[in-house]
Design a protein around this motif. Sequence first.
Motif, PDB file in Angstrom:
ATOM      1  N   UNK B 212       0.829  -1.223   0.000  1.00 54.69           N
ATOM      2  CA  UNK B 212       0.000   0.000   0.000  1.00 54.69           C
ATOM      3  C   UNK B 212       0.855   1.262   0.000  1.00 54.69           C
ATOM      4  N   UNK B 213       2.078   1.162   0.551  1.00 59.36           N
ATOM      5  CA  UNK B 213       2.979   2.313   0.585  1.00 59.36           C
ATOM      6  C   UNK B 213       3.693   2.568  -0.734  1.00 59.36           C
ATOM      7  N   UNK B 214       3.424   1.760  -1.761  1.00 54.62           N
ATOM      8  CA  UNK B 214       4.072   2.029  -3.057  1.00 54.62           C
ATOM      9  C   UNK B 214       3.682   3.394  -3.591  1.00 54.62           C
ATOM     10  N   UNK B 215       2.531   3.899  -3.145  1.00 55.68           N
ATOM     11  CA  UNK B 215       2.158   5.254  -3.586  1.00 55.68           C
ATOM     12  C   UNK B 215       3.009   6.307  -2.883  1.00 55.68           C
ATOM     13  N   UNK B 216       3.735   5.890  -1.828  1.00 54.85           N
ATOM     14  CA  UNK B 216       4.591   6.839  -1.087  1.00 54.85           C
ATOM     15  C   UNK B 216       6.088   6.570  -1.280  1.00 54.85           C
ATOM     16  N   UNK B 217       6.429   5.505  -2.041  1.00 56.21           N
ATOM     17  CA  UNK B 217       7.832   5.109  -2.103  1.00 56.21           C
ATOM     18  C   UNK B 217       8.687   6.266  -2.633  1.00 56.21           C
ATOM     19  N   UNK B 218       9.808   6.514  -1.941  1.00 52.51           N
ATOM     20  CA  UNK B 218      10.671   7.627  -2.315  1.00 52.51           C
ATOM     21  C   UNK B 218      10.383   8.896  -1.522  1.00 52.51           C
ATOM     22  N   UNK B 219       9.229   8.913  -0.826  1.00 54.40           N
ATOM     23  CA  UNK B 219       8.868  10.120  -0.067  1.00 54.40           C
ATOM     24  C   UNK B 219       9.782  10.351   1.125  1.00 54.40           C
ATOM     25  N   UNK B 220      10.369   9.258   1.656  1.00 50.97           N
ATOM     26  CA  UNK B 220      11.267   9.420   2.795  1.00 50.97           C
ATOM     27  C   UNK B 220      12.641   9.833   2.265  1.00 50.97           C
ATOM     28  N   UNK B 221      13.045  11.081   2.564  1.00 52.83           N
ATOM     29  CA  UNK B 221      14.334  11.574   2.096  1.00 52.83           C
ATOM     30  C   UNK B 221      15.432  10.806   2.819  1.00 52.83           C
ATOM     31  N   UNK B 222      16.243  10.073   2.046  1.00 48.73           N
ATOM     32  CA  UNK B 222      17.295   9.247   2.645  1.00 48.73           C
ATOM     33  C   UNK B 222      17.029   7.763   2.520  1.00 48.73           C
ATOM     34  N   UNK B 223      15.805   7.391   2.147  1.00 54.72           N
ATOM     35  CA  UNK B 223      15.480   5.969   1.988  1.00 54.72           C
ATOM     36  C   UNK B 223      16.334   5.364   0.879  1.00 54.72           C
ATOM     37  N   UNK B 224      16.825   4.143   1.113  1.00 50.61           N
ATOM     38  CA  UNK B 224      17.650   3.472   0.096  1.00 50.61           C
ATOM     39  C   UNK B 224      16.926   2.289  -0.544  1.00 50.61           C
ATOM     40  N   UNK B 225      15.953   1.688   0.187  1.00 53.00           N
ATOM     41  CA  UNK B 225      15.244   0.554  -0.402  1.00 53.00           C
ATOM     42  C   UNK B 225      13.837   0.409   0.159  1.00 53.00           C
ATOM     43  N   UNK B 226      12.999  -0.377  -0.543  1.00 59.71           N
ATOM     44  CA  UNK B 226      11.615  -0.599  -0.159  1.00 59.71           C
ATOM     45  C   UNK B 226      11.317  -2.099  -0.176  1.00 59.71           C
ATOM     46  N   UNK B 227      10.388  -2.551   0.689  1.00 57.66           N
ATOM     47  CA  UNK B 227      10.076  -3.970   0.865  1.00 57.66           C
ATOM     48  C   UNK B 227       8.606  -4.257   0.550  1.00 57.66           C
ATOM     49  N   UNK B 228       8.222  -4.243  -0.712  1.00 55.28           N
ATOM     50  CA  UNK B 228       6.821  -4.580  -1.017  1.00 55.28           C
ATOM     51  C   UNK B 228       6.655  -6.085  -1.194  1.00 55.28           C
ATOM     52  N   UNK B 229       5.551  -6.635  -0.708  1.00 55.77           N
ATOM     53  CA  UNK B 229       5.340  -8.073  -0.839  1.00 55.77           C
ATOM     54  C   UNK B 229       4.157  -8.437  -1.721  1.00 55.77           C
ATOM     55  N   UNK B 230       2.990  -7.928  -1.339  1.00 56.96           N
ATOM     56  CA  UNK B 230       1.725  -8.363  -1.938  1.00 56.96           C
ATOM     57  C   UNK B 230       1.605  -8.030  -3.412  1.00 56.96           C
ATOM     58  N   UNK B 231       2.356  -7.027  -3.885  1.00 59.55           N
ATOM     59  CA  UNK B 231       2.199  -6.522  -5.260  1.00 59.55           C
ATOM     60  C   UNK B 231       2.336  -7.598  -6.332  1.00 59.55           C
ATOM     61  N   UNK B 232       3.061  -8.685  -6.030  1.00 60.28           N
ATOM     62  CA  UNK B 232       3.257  -9.703  -7.075  1.00 60.28           C
ATOM     63  C   UNK B 232       1.935 -10.379  -7.469  1.00 60.28           C
ATOM     64  N   UNK B 233       1.016 -10.498  -6.489  1.00 62.44           N
ATOM     65  CA  UNK B 233      -0.298 -11.104  -6.759  1.00 62.44           C
ATOM     66  C   UNK B 233      -1.433 -10.084  -6.638  1.00 62.44           C
ATOM     67  N   UNK B 234      -1.332  -9.202  -5.663  1.00 61.87           N
ATOM     68  CA  UNK B 234      -2.409  -8.263  -5.311  1.00 61.87           C
ATOM     69  C   UNK B 234      -3.650  -9.002  -4.809  1.00 61.87           C
ATOM     70  N   UNK B 235      -4.604  -8.238  -4.265  1.00 62.46           N
ATOM     71  CA  UNK B 235      -5.807  -8.826  -3.666  1.00 62.46           C
ATOM     72  C   UNK B 235      -6.826  -7.717  -3.415  1.00 62.46           C
TER      73      UNK B 235
END
Lengths: 359, 359
Positions: B212-235
């Motif tokens: 759900x946070x993919x709409x916010x990814x990159x918003x944290x200044x300094x973030x180096x990586x993101x951990x999305x799981x459900x996106x491969x299948x969605x629901x």
Amino acid sequence: MTTPLAVKIAREYGTPCAVIDMERVERNIARIQAVCDAAGVANRPHIKTHKSPVLARLQIAAGAKGITCQKLGEAEVMANAGIDDILISYNLIGEEKMARLGALQAKANMTVAADNSTVIAGLPQAATASGRPLSVVVECDTGRKRAGVETPAEAIALAREIAASKGLLFAGFMLYPTETGWAEAQKFYDQALAGVRAHGLDAAIVSTGGTPNLKNVGKLKGATEHRPGTYIYNDRMQVAAGVANWDDCALNIYSTVVSRAGPDRGILDAGSKTLTSDTGGLEGHGLILEHPEAKIARFAEEHGFLDLTRSNTRPNVGDVVRIVPNHVCVVVNMMDEVVMVRGEEIVGTLSVAARGKLR
Amino acid sequence: MTTPLAVKIAREYGTPCAVIDMERVERNIARIQAVCDAAGVANRPHIKTHKSPVLARLQIAAGAKGITCQKLGEAEVMANAGIDDILISYNLIGEEKMARLGALQAKANMTVAADNSTVIAGLPQAATASGRPLSVVVECDTGRKRAGVETPAEAIALAREIAASKGLLFAGFMLYPTETGWAEAQKFYDQALAGVRAHGLDAAIVSTGGTPNLKNVGKLKGATEHRPGTYIYNDRMQVAAGVANWDDCALNIYSTVVSRAGPDRGILDAGSKTLTSDTGGLEGHGLILEHPEAKIARFAEEHGFLDLTRSNTRPNVGDVVRIVPNHVCVVVNMMDEVVMVRGEEIVGTLSVAARGKLR
């Protein structure tokens, strides 16, 4: 506070870990067999709770007539382990299932349930494949609004369809009365029985179900067998239903407190992928034996959220606690194996052989 | 109404059956990799959703930096399949887990999370066993009240403990902001970063999480990586969160209507042992594509209770329907394999290799 056994379990297997006490398992098996014997009703335990041929054989050795399964995948594991009297208490539909049922019927005495004509129309394929008659019971809805025909007239009509179908034997009726609905079930059954007898049929099997119903077993005049499942392990729901005490609960989830995350909060390593989100209608997600006033308030997949506000004793990070699940049948379904103990001694692991199969 | 593919699935595999459309899986993998690339943040997908090394390798081939696991049993399956950059985003405690972590660290580059001193005190055992330094990130609670330290001061103190521990490297911070809590997370992170820098440390990894946070990814200044799981299948939850459309939902449960049990009712062969009791906070237990107005109202273990009162179209017994689950991560965890299709063609089965392991 971590018990000496919990220290050993955590060291040898890690947590979360499902631990069954074989002394309690054997006591539960003997106690409920005696209840059925005293009621003059055969015991046909439902193996959906333990999913283990080893435990199914213990139930049969203690006097069970046969077993009940809910799906073909369970029955296949049990038949391959040599169990030869199996009721699948479910409507089975489709060519793929009929081929598997036929193969099962060739090696074990199978009985299946049906509550509609579509199911009955498919079953001769399995009977023909097996080369011998297939017993079919009519599932009757006696108050649960689950599967089952809703009137004795429908039950009688389906019994006649079964009797008229190539390779099928009408074997009787399968009921699952509500805990308060046994008078209603008696009325339904009496009318259905009179109806089939009027057409020259009879009910060799009259099956009732449920561990909470063990307090009613034998109450249905004409019942020949009962299908209890949960009694082998018991859980918070059975204690709430008044058919088990805490000492009868044979399965605990051992779980480590992995974070305290605030003074009134804690995190267990058992979440919805261990204890499941099935509350069984109870408050909280399990009883923590070491901290009975602590509440397992909610879950993430691998986190159990502890609410400690009402608890006078508070666990430390690293403590291993023992949890009695709300609904043990769905918890056992989450794991490939459980650890067996006798009192304080670890015996080894037991495969949950019939799990992981959707069908 | 049963689709031609559903007829084939039922005939070849039977129901209930989980079916994934590889065209949608590959499209989801590419789409979210592009989202992370555009945000300038590395993608470290969480494999708890699919539990398959085959799919994890597809994610890495598409550009993912590495993977995230929630427990050792998952990481062991992935490392044995040759995946060598693994974050276990969880507090690991106990000798048994440290021995396994040490063995993992000897064959793959492991990073683990910690939010307390008890966890940190245990980790050197794993590092020593592996013979090389172990990277540790400090888990910070930025609003979920799950695990994670609650203040930047605690995060700084733990970072210093890690840096001072034999064989451990302080690697950075792991955050899981709520969808509306990114400003709060920024404040927390900025203070924690300044604090560790004041002690001569730095954060090489700053990880955020959630589909759900993919709409916010990159918003944290300094973030180096993101951990999305459900996106491969969605629901259904991801559609409700606005990060996926129904066409992005790659996994369906194919289920047969096994009983109609009354005109306004129906019974599916998918119950809580297939779809789970996890509602994800939504009404009903899944969307039936063929009957979107029908409600999966409640479950028994192998029965789904259909409420058809609001549905203009009503399935017949024997119909096979397709269900989009509420929360796909817990559904995949129930089965040993899923069936792969491409559009209308069946490809074969895929093992859910990392399931059935509690720890």
